[in-house]
Design a protein around this motif. Structure first.
Motif, PDB file in Angstrom:
ATOM      1  N   ALA A   1       0.841  -1.192   0.000  1.00 33.58           N
ATOM      2  CA  ALA A   1       0.000   0.000   0.000  1.00 33.58           C
ATOM      3  C   ALA A   1       0.883   1.251   0.000  1.00 33.58           C
ATOM      4  CB  ALA A   1      -0.905   0.009   1.222  1.00 33.58           C
TER       5      ALA A   1
ATOM      6  N   ASP B   1      -8.185   1.851  -0.689  1.00 35.93           N
ATOM      7  CA  ASP B   1      -8.946   1.371   0.460  1.00 35.93           C
ATOM      8  C   ASP B   1      -9.785   2.463   1.105  1.00 35.93           C
ATOM      9  OD1 ASP B   1      -7.898  -1.107   0.063  1.00 35.93           O
ATOM     10  OD2 ASP B   1      -6.448  -0.995   1.686  1.00 35.93           O
TER      11      ASP B   1
ATOM     12  N   ARG C   1      -3.735   0.711  -3.023  1.00 34.32           N
ATOM     13  CA  ARG C   1      -3.110  -0.629  -3.073  1.00 34.32           C
ATOM     14  C   ARG C   1      -2.771  -0.999  -4.495  1.00 34.32           C
ATOM     15  NH1 ARG C   1      -2.841  -3.311   1.773  1.00 34.32           N
ATOM     16  NH2 ARG C   1      -4.170  -2.384   3.305  1.00 34.32           N
TER      17      ARG C   1
END
Length: 150
Positions: free
Chosen positions: A63, A118, A150
């Motif tokens: 991430a 996210d 991500r």
């Protein structure tokens, strides 16, 4: 990792849900207010030493945290009315709230049913006052947005 362009598109789509706000994924040469543009980073005038992209926020390049400024501008023709309009964009909730529009679905940010990030979070406003856009003065603000991609 999701591209910066994909994140811009998702943020623009969320902001486009605000009735009457003209949204640009990029900074346009001229605008018709009320208008907003999405820029990576926090800008040199408000630099906090934080990079525009913080890589590797999870193991195995899982991430990356991206920081954006959403520049929003309204007219300065009617000072009190312009301030009231800008204040509505900066409220934490409501029909014109940038924060509410950006954080509308905290589960995921998607573009054409593809997972882009996210979450998006609006931690605050880093500038409020007169801004110049295309050599024209407007009343505006810079809204800080964090996105975990991500």
């Amino acid at each position: 990792m999701a591209s910066v362009s994909a994140v811009r598109q998702v943020l623009a789509a969320r902001l486009a849900t605000i009735d009457g706000l003209r949204v640009n994924e990029y900074v346009a040469g001229s605008i018709t207010p009320p208008a907003a543009a999405i820029l990576p980073g926090l800008g040199s005038e408000t630099s906090t030493g934080r990079p525009a992209i913080e890589y590797d926020k999870a193991f195995g390049r899982g991430a990356h945290k991206m920081h954006f400024l959403v520049k929003v501008a309204v007219s300065t023709a009617h000072n009190e009315a312009s301030q009231a309009e800008l204040d509505a964009y900066l409220d934490s909730d409501g029909a014109k709230s940038l924060k509410e529009a950006i954080e509308a679905d905290m589960d995921a940010l998607e573009l054409d049913d593809e997972h882009v990030a996210d979450y998006a979070n609006v931690p605050g406003v880093v500038h409020y006052g007169i801004i110049q856009w295309g050599n024209v003065d407007y009343l505006g603000a810079d809204v800080h947005v964090e996105v975990l991609a991500r």
